[in-house]
Design a protein around this motif. Structure first.
Motif, mmCIF file in Angstrom:
data_model
loop_
_atom_site.group_PDB
_atom_site.id
_atom_site.type_symbol
_atom_site.label_atom_id
_atom_site.label_comp_id
_atom_site.label_asym_id
_atom_site.label_seq_id
_atom_site.Cartn_x
_atom_site.Cartn_y
_atom_site.Cartn_z
ATOM 1 N N UNK A 108 90.040 13.950 -30.961
ATOM 2 C CA UNK A 108 89.037 15.012 -30.878
ATOM 3 C C UNK A 108 89.646 16.405 -31.044
ATOM 4 N N UNK A 109 90.936 16.544 -30.736
ATOM 5 C CA UNK A 109 91.604 17.840 -30.904
ATOM 6 C C UNK A 109 92.062 18.067 -32.342
ATOM 7 N N UNK A 110 91.892 17.044 -33.178
ATOM 8 C CA UNK A 110 92.194 17.151 -34.611
ATOM 9 C C UNK A 110 93.604 17.699 -34.853
ATOM 10 N N UNK A 111 94.562 17.116 -34.158
ATOM 11 C CA UNK A 111 95.961 17.498 -34.330
ATOM 12 C C UNK A 111 96.463 16.913 -35.639
ATOM 13 N N UNK A 120 97.572 23.480 -30.592
ATOM 14 C CA UNK A 120 96.730 22.322 -30.319
ATOM 15 C C UNK A 120 97.414 21.341 -29.368
ATOM 16 N N UNK A 121 98.728 21.235 -29.456
ATOM 17 C CA UNK A 121 99.475 20.368 -28.547
ATOM 18 C C UNK A 121 99.304 20.850 -27.106
ATOM 19 N N UNK A 279 82.175 17.309 -27.543
ATOM 20 C CA UNK A 279 82.139 18.706 -27.986
ATOM 21 C C UNK A 279 83.332 19.025 -28.885
ATOM 22 N N UNK A 280 84.509 18.478 -28.551
ATOM 23 C CA UNK A 280 85.683 18.705 -29.393
ATOM 24 C C UNK A 280 85.486 18.152 -30.802
ATOM 25 N N UNK A 281 84.913 16.950 -30.893
ATOM 26 C CA UNK A 281 84.670 16.343 -32.199
ATOM 27 C C UNK A 281 83.710 17.181 -33.046
ATOM 28 N N UNK A 282 82.740 17.805 -32.374
ATOM 29 C CA UNK A 282 81.710 18.561 -33.086
ATOM 30 C C UNK A 282 82.179 19.966 -33.445
ATOM 31 N N UNK A 283 82.848 20.624 -32.487
ATOM 32 C CA UNK A 283 83.169 22.054 -32.617
ATOM 33 C C UNK A 283 84.520 22.305 -33.256
ATOM 34 N N UNK A 284 85.573 21.586 -32.817
ATOM 35 C CA UNK A 284 86.924 21.883 -33.292
ATOM 36 C C UNK A 284 87.110 21.544 -34.766
#
Length: 284
Positions: A108-111, A120-121, A279-284
């Motif tokens: 979800x953080x799309x690292x 991001x880490x 929310x991370x998947x949608x926004x980040x």
């Protein structure tokens, strides 16, 4: 030739990425194993960092092979190696679920693998500490209907360090965090004063402290879906406990006494973890 090398490189990189995801999942299962230990020991005032794990039934110290998440449960067929006592399957379930949540949260953080961005880490590490705090809180709350102040304090301190990092690196406004810390301190002092006149802490005040702690991490507007999903979980938990309490010998549901103590911290914590990942998947 260069094109062939490029294709082989992409394939090798994909294979390494899959292995890396498996390692992330395995790391999550290790956390899951730690959660079961922490939830059992913290309410008893036992050490959770230095003392080796042991069987609660025979108190035999566990060996290295006994501590490997998932594998140890399956290889021992859900029984203690030393006394043969059956181990509840929920421990296996928690390890697997923690591995899945850990992997989903990482994704979800799309690292960008393998070109990791330090920013991001650090965000991911902050979430892991937040996640660890909430899972231990929800586990203890489900078993004992209380919010562990020690665990909450750990979460506040680690989250405060993350807030300081955001202020230094991104110039984030510290005002609202200071306000939440002030509210938290006020509730804590109020609970301590009231506790001196009672044998148990006020559960309502504990839940307020948990909500303020969550607000310190999430964007303020996210508290709305978190509360809504918490209410849904509380309703489902109520229905589950009602069905569980039914006397199936008489099949008399209406006459069954109903005394369901809903672990609100359990429901709020689960809702928070789920909403943050979505929310991370949608926004980040």
């Amino acid at each position: 030739m260069c094109m062939a090398h490029a294709l082989f490189y992409k394939k090798d990189l994909k294979d390494v990425e899959i292995i890396f995801y498996i390692l992330i999942f395995c790391m999550g299962t290790v956390f899951g194993s730690f959660f079961t230990l922490a939830v059992y020991r913290i309410p008893l005032g036992l050490d959770i960092t230095h003392e080796r794990s042991f069987c609660p039934n025979c108190e035999h110290k566990l060996g290295f092979k006994d501590l490997i998440p998932i594998f140890s449960y399956i290889s021992l067929k859900g029984k203690c190696r030393y006394c043969g006592k059956h181990i509840r399957i929920r421990y296996l379930f928690l390890e697997v679920l923690s591995g899945i949540v850990f992997l989903l949260s990482y994704l979800s953080f799309k690292i960008n693998f393998p070109f990791f961005e330090m920013e991001k880490i650090i965000d991911f590490i902050a979430f892991v500490l937040f996640y660890v705090t909430l899972v231990i809180i929800l586990g203890i709350d489900k078993e004992n209907k209380t919010i562990s102040k020690k665990v909450l304090l750990f979460g506040i301190l680690t989250n405060f360090l993350y807030i300081v990092y955001l202020y230094i690196s991104k110039g984030k406004d510290m005002y609202r965090y200071g306000m939440y810390l002030g509210i938290m301190l006020f509730i804590f002092i109020l609970d301590t004063i009231l506790l001196s006149k009672r044998t148990k802490s006020f559960y309502f005040l504990q839940i307020l402290m948990l909500i303020v702690y969550i607000l310190m991490y999430v964007d303020s507007w996210l508290i709305i879906p978190i509360i809504l999903f918490s209410i849904l979980y509380e309703f489902l938990y109520y229905i589950y406990m009602k069905i569980k309490s039914v006397n199936y010998n008489t099949l008399n549901i209406l006459d069954e006494p109903l005394d369901v103590k809903i672990p609100f911290g359990f429901c709020i914590s689960i809702s928070s973890i789920m909403i943050i990942i979505l929310n991370n998947f949608i926004v980040l």
